[in-house]
Design an enzyme around this catalytic site. Sequence first.
Site, mmCIF file in Angstrom:
data_model
loop_
_atom_site.group_PDB
_atom_site.id
_atom_site.type_symbol
_atom_site.label_atom_id
_atom_site.label_comp_id
_atom_site.label_asym_id
_atom_site.label_seq_id
_atom_site.Cartn_x
_atom_site.Cartn_y
_atom_site.Cartn_z
ATOM 1 N N GLU A 1 10.080 -2.678 7.252
ATOM 2 C CA GLU A 1 10.639 -1.353 7.548
ATOM 3 C C GLU A 1 12.115 -1.413 7.948
ATOM 4 O OE1 GLU A 1 7.937 0.532 10.306
ATOM 5 O OE2 GLU A 1 6.495 0.930 8.714
ATOM 6 N N GLU B 1 -1.185 3.889 14.669
ATOM 7 C CA GLU B 1 0.177 3.460 14.991
ATOM 8 C C GLU B 1 0.722 2.496 13.940
ATOM 9 O OE1 GLU B 1 3.811 2.798 16.873
ATOM 10 O OE2 GLU B 1 2.373 4.415 17.113
ATOM 11 N N GLY C 1 -3.871 -5.319 -2.833
ATOM 12 C CA GLY C 1 -4.497 -5.151 -4.138
ATOM 13 C C GLY C 1 -5.895 -5.737 -4.228
ATOM 14 N N ASN D 1 8.680 4.546 1.504
ATOM 15 C CA ASN D 1 7.620 3.549 1.337
ATOM 16 C C ASN D 1 6.605 4.024 0.292
ATOM 17 O OD1 ASN D 1 5.678 1.581 1.558
ATOM 18 N ND2 ASN D 1 5.615 1.606 3.794
ATOM 19 N N GLU D 2 7.024 3.974 -0.961
ATOM 20 C CA GLU D 2 6.190 4.475 -2.057
ATOM 21 C C GLU D 2 4.842 3.774 -2.190
ATOM 22 O OE1 GLU D 2 8.017 5.386 -5.807
ATOM 23 O OE2 GLU D 2 9.950 5.748 -4.810
ATOM 24 N N PRO D 3 4.762 2.443 -2.020
ATOM 25 C CA PRO D 3 3.432 1.825 -2.113
ATOM 26 C C PRO D 3 2.453 2.391 -1.079
ATOM 27 C CG PRO D 3 5.132 0.145 -2.254
ATOM 28 C CD PRO D 3 5.818 1.425 -1.880
ATOM 29 N N TYR E 1 -2.065 6.187 0.417
ATOM 30 C CA TYR E 1 -2.609 7.321 1.164
ATOM 31 C C TYR E 1 -3.023 8.466 0.249
ATOM 32 C CZ TYR E 1 -0.701 4.957 5.272
ATOM 33 O OH TYR E 1 -0.415 4.044 6.247
ATOM 34 N N LYS E 2 -2.345 8.626 -0.861
ATOM 35 C CA LYS E 2 -2.669 9.715 -1.783
ATOM 36 C C LYS E 2 -4.035 9.535 -2.456
ATOM 37 C CE LYS E 2 1.919 11.487 -2.868
ATOM 38 N NZ LYS E 2 2.944 11.642 -3.912
#
Length: 150
Positions: A28, A84, A94, A125-127, A132-133
Amino acid sequence: MAAIHIRRAERSDCKRLLELVSELAVYEKAPQEVTVTLEHFEKSGFGKKPVWWAFVAEINGKVEGFALYYIRFSTWKGQCLYLEDFLVTEKLRGLGAGTLLFDRVIAEAKEKGFSRMVWQVLEWNEPAINFYKKYPVTLDGEWLNGILDF
């Protein structure tokens, strides 16, 4: 590859958990922000009045992921589980460890009768966002984070 085992974190996991926290902070782009000591971390999770709990993903006897949460109170919704930190080491990504951990935290929130589960994810943070999607989540870009350091 050996099976992934999800279990509750124990005091003896704290050193490894802090290593993973540091790994997350590097990812991050904020490694300097991790200032908690091992002693404070252990006391906060395993002292007389714990303020955090966690699950770990273990493979071949080594913790390779974790999900750390605490209880948050919403005046609108009541008690919520606040996730958190959530991390799976790169070598386990994966392979289903993240899904196993996340599903275990969801089950914990439901078992404890919490009204919801809440967390943050960095907008770049696309991965993580794509992970989450896979769930029926709401990713809210409207709220800003307020932080007051002491």
